[in-house]
Design an enzyme around this catalytic site. Structure first.
Site, PDB file in Angstrom:
ATOM      1  N   PHE A 149       0.845  -1.198   0.000  1.00 23.78           N
ATOM      2  CA  PHE A 149       0.000   0.000   0.000  1.00 23.78           C
ATOM      3  C   PHE A 149       0.877   1.243   0.000  1.00 23.78           C
ATOM      4  CE2 PHE A 149      -2.123  -3.529   2.026  1.00 23.78           C
ATOM      5  CZ  PHE A 149      -3.347  -3.564   1.375  1.00 23.78           C
ATOM      6  N   CYS A 262      -0.806   4.845  -9.942  1.00 24.70           N
ATOM      7  CA  CYS A 262      -1.687   3.856  -9.298  1.00 24.70           C
ATOM      8  C   CYS A 262      -3.160   4.186  -9.398  1.00 24.70           C
ATOM      9  CB  CYS A 262      -1.298   3.689  -7.833  1.00 24.70           C
ATOM     10  SG  CYS A 262       0.316   2.931  -7.640  1.00 24.70           S
ATOM     11  N   LYS A 265      -5.104   4.243 -13.010  1.00 23.16           N
ATOM     12  CA  LYS A 265      -5.157   2.971 -13.753  1.00 23.16           C
ATOM     13  C   LYS A 265      -5.795   1.865 -12.905  1.00 23.16           C
ATOM     14  CE  LYS A 265      -1.212   0.609 -12.174  1.00 23.16           C
ATOM     15  NZ  LYS A 265      -1.228  -0.680 -11.522  1.00 23.16           N
TER      16      LYS A 265
HETATM   17  C1  UDX Z   1      -1.647   5.625  -3.856  1.00 22.12           C
HETATM   18  C2  UDX Z   1      -2.186   5.065  -2.540  1.00 22.12           C
HETATM   19  O1  UDX Z   1      -2.292   6.122  -1.566  1.00 22.12           O
HETATM   20  C3  UDX Z   1      -1.266   3.961  -2.037  1.00 22.12           C
HETATM   21  O2  UDX Z   1      -1.800   3.399  -0.844  1.00 22.12           O
HETATM   22  C4  UDX Z   1      -1.143   2.892  -3.121  1.00 22.12           C
HETATM   23  O3  UDX Z   1      -0.267   1.866  -2.712  1.00 22.12           O
HETATM   24  C5  UDX Z   1      -0.641   3.512  -4.418  1.00 22.12           C
HETATM   25  O4  UDX Z   1      -1.499   4.583  -4.818  1.00 22.12           O
HETATM   26  P1  UDX Z   1       0.284   7.344  -4.511  1.00 22.12           P
HETATM   27  O5  UDX Z   1      -0.042   7.078  -5.932  1.00 22.12           O
HETATM   28  O6  UDX Z   1       1.712   7.418  -4.090  1.00 22.12           O
HETATM   29  O7  UDX Z   1      -0.391   6.244  -3.571  1.00 22.12           O
HETATM   30  O8  UDX Z   1      -0.363   8.752  -4.170  1.00 22.12           O
HETATM   31  P2  UDX Z   1      -1.399   9.365  -3.140  1.00 22.12           P
HETATM   32  O9  UDX Z   1      -0.684  10.013  -2.026  1.00 22.12           O
HETATM   33  O10 UDX Z   1      -2.454   8.401  -2.792  1.00 22.12           O
HETATM   34  O11 UDX Z   1      -2.013  10.518  -4.047  1.00 22.12           O
HETATM   35  C6  UDX Z   1      -2.651  10.177  -5.278  1.00 22.12           C
HETATM   36  C7  UDX Z   1      -3.121  11.400  -5.994  1.00 22.12           C
HETATM   37  O12 UDX Z   1      -4.251  11.963  -5.323  1.00 22.12           O
HETATM   38  C8  UDX Z   1      -2.110  12.536  -6.132  1.00 22.12           C
HETATM   39  O13 UDX Z   1      -2.173  13.049  -7.436  1.00 22.12           O
HETATM   40  C9  UDX Z   1      -2.569  13.552  -5.105  1.00 22.12           C
HETATM   41  O14 UDX Z   1      -2.216  14.864  -5.469  1.00 22.12           O
HETATM   42  C10 UDX Z   1      -4.070  13.347  -5.154  1.00 22.12           C
HETATM   43  N1  UDX Z   1      -4.777  13.735  -3.917  1.00 22.12           N
HETATM   44  C11 UDX Z   1      -4.507  13.091  -2.749  1.00 22.12           C
HETATM   45  C12 UDX Z   1      -5.746  14.730  -3.967  1.00 22.12           C
HETATM   46  O15 UDX Z   1      -6.025  15.318  -5.020  1.00 22.12           O
HETATM   47  N2  UDX Z   1      -6.414  15.063  -2.798  1.00 22.12           N
HETATM   48  C13 UDX Z   1      -6.162  14.440  -1.626  1.00 22.12           C
HETATM   49  O16 UDX Z   1      -6.816  14.797  -0.626  1.00 22.12           O
HETATM   50  C14 UDX Z   1      -5.178  13.438  -1.587  1.00 22.12           C
END
Ligand code: UDX
Length: 448
Positions: A149, A262, A265
């Site tokens: 995760f 992640c 997709k």
């Molecule tokens: C995500 C999951 O959090 C993680 O548990 C999984 O294993 C892989 O996918 P990650 O892709 O590293 O991790 O990014 P994350 O921190 O979840 O953010 C994803 C996207 O959502 C980013 O573009 C971020 O800017 C956006 N986001 C996040 C928002 O727009 N608003 C929020 O409140 C939180």
């Protein structure tokens, strides 16, 4: 049980961090990747991508003699073989491309023997583990599915101190559970929750967690659309509903939406798989989650163009290209997408503290500045696309001296609007009323 020897197949984001993490737990670890240049870099302690803490952890493992990298499994002595290869979106479809997972498992088959455990960590469509188990079990080895995760930017912490461990095993496979417990012994000792389940549930835990997070972000971004239509403020709304512990304030930040390797997709692949397994009605809402998310990028483009018009034209300074801060990843990045779309019709100069090189590879025509000042210098409109700390902590009074722009479009709702307005900027945000510059009292007026 003696400490298991570890092999990690696939040294991309997940695999490189996992291999270094296993070595840092004291386990003899070999990272395997078909890309010789990646293997050479990792073997020299260099991370092929930006991830805080990873290079230190790699170096520590290499210095301690517990970590090395190789281009194939030949001659690798391991008891546990982690499969950490990518499952990108298949071009022209919403499905996950399983080529790498299938190739990784096939390449392992000649090396497997009774007593060995293959552990899938890649994010896969439900049913994959069952299919691969048949191949693995034919060699006498066993299979488990142990989703990760990890978040980019926090991958080291998420690997060494995860919220939970999930083991998907064949019913009654106590030996697989015991082996995974031996691998994660020091993490379990700290009281980390561990859930032992079947293959399908383990696979679904991962994709449903990502679907929930994506839905939460799109929920608040849908509220931003309603706020825009009704003059309300989505940030205050999020603060107010987020206080309710049942809702929670985390992942309720509105803006230009989610991106990365992640969430986008994974929700598409999950939706596609739900149709294949005969549960098409269950996940129809994920199509809407995707649509809400993509509409926020349109909104950002429209806001910047509106402000450019009002400013009488000029250049846009795009602050941030990575899909989120503390990452140089530009895969499906909302900020890069917005920058590229604006650049089709306007003069855009972008700046990102870490993602300039990967962004230039993906968008060779985009003008990317080497410094923030260079981007600010010519701008008529500032547009924030990634909430890097350096942007959040900008002193707007100092910025006003470095640029002719007098408007900032905050695509992440992170700027201190009062401070920017007081420094003479019009502040435009996603899901919030615009804020005009605070009228300054001139010296003459003050003494009159
Ligand atoms: C995500 C999951 O959090 C993680 O548990 C999984 O294993 C892989 O996918 P990650 O892709 O590293 O991790 O990014 P994350 O921190 O979840 O953010 C994803 C996207 O959502 C980013 O573009 C971020 O800017 C956006 N986001 C996040 C928002 O727009 N608003 C929020 O409140 C939180």
């Amino acid at each position: 049980m003696t400490a298991p020897r570890i092999a990690v197949v696939g040294c991309g984001y997940l695999g490189a961090v996992h291999a270094a993490g296993m070595a840092s737990l004291g386990l003899a670890t070999v990272g395997i990747d078909v890309d010789a240049s990646k293997v050479a870099a990792l073997g020299a302690g260099r991370a092929p991508f930006y991830e805080p803490g990873l290079e230190a952890m790699l170096q520590q493992g290499i210095d301690a003699g517990s970590l090395r990298f190789a281009t194939d499994a030949e001659g690798v002595e391991a008891d546990v073989w982690f499969v950490c290869v990518g499952t990108p979106q298949r071009p022209g479809s919403n499905d996950a491309d399983m080529t790498h997972v299938d190739a990784a498992v096939s390449s392992l088959l000649p090396h497997l023997r009774e007593g060995m455990l293959v552990v899938g960590k890649s994010t896969v469509p439900v049913g994959t583990a069952e299919r691969l188990a048949a191949l693995v079990e034919a060699t006498g080895a066993r299979l488990a599915w142990n989703p990760e995760f990890l978040r980019e930017g926090l991958a080291v912490t998420d690997t060494l101190a995860p919220d939970r461990l999930v083991y998907g095993v064949r019913s009654g496979d106590d030996a697989a559970v015991a082996t995974l417990d031996a691998v994660y012994a020091s993490i379990l000792e700290r009281g980390t929750p561990r859930i032992v389940t079947d293959f399908a549930t383990a696979e679904l835990v991962k994709v449903s967690a990502n679907a929930f997070l994506a839905t939460k972000i799109s929920f608040i971004n849908a509220m931003a659309e309603v706020a825009e239509a009704s003059g309300a403020d989505v940030v205050q709304l999020a603060d107010a509903i987020g206080i309710d512990a049942r809702i929670g304030r985390r992942f309720l930040n509105s803006g230009i939406g989610f991106g990365g390797g992640c969430l986008p997709k994974d929700i598409r692949a999950f939706r596609a798989r739900s149709i294949e397994v005969g549960a098409a009605d269950a996940l129809g809402f994920l199509d809407e989650v995707d649509r809400v998310n993509l509409r926020r990028r349109d909104r950002m483009v429209a806001l910047v163009e509106r402000e450019l018009d009002a400013a009488g034209g000029g250049a846009v300074a795009m602050l941030g290209l990575a899909f989120k801060p503390d990452s140089d990843d530009v895969r499906d990045s909302p900020a890069l997408d917005v920058a590229m779309r604006l650049a089709e019709r306007h003069d855009v100069v972008a700046y990102d503290p870490e993602a300039a090189a990967p962004a230039a590879r993906r968008a060779p025509a985009l003008r990317i500045a080497g410094t923030l000042d260079e981007a600010l210098a010519d701008a008529a409109v500032l547009a924030l696309g990634t909430e890097w700390r350096v942007f959040r902590e900008l002193d707007p009074t100092a910025v006003a001296e470095r640029t002719a722009a007098r408007v900032v479009v905050d695509g992440r709702n992170v700027l201190d609007r009062d401070a920017w307005a007081a420094a003479g900027f019009r502040v435009v945000a996603i899901g919030r009323p615009d804020r005009d510059p605070t009228p300054t009292t001139s010296h003459e007026e003050a003494i009159a």
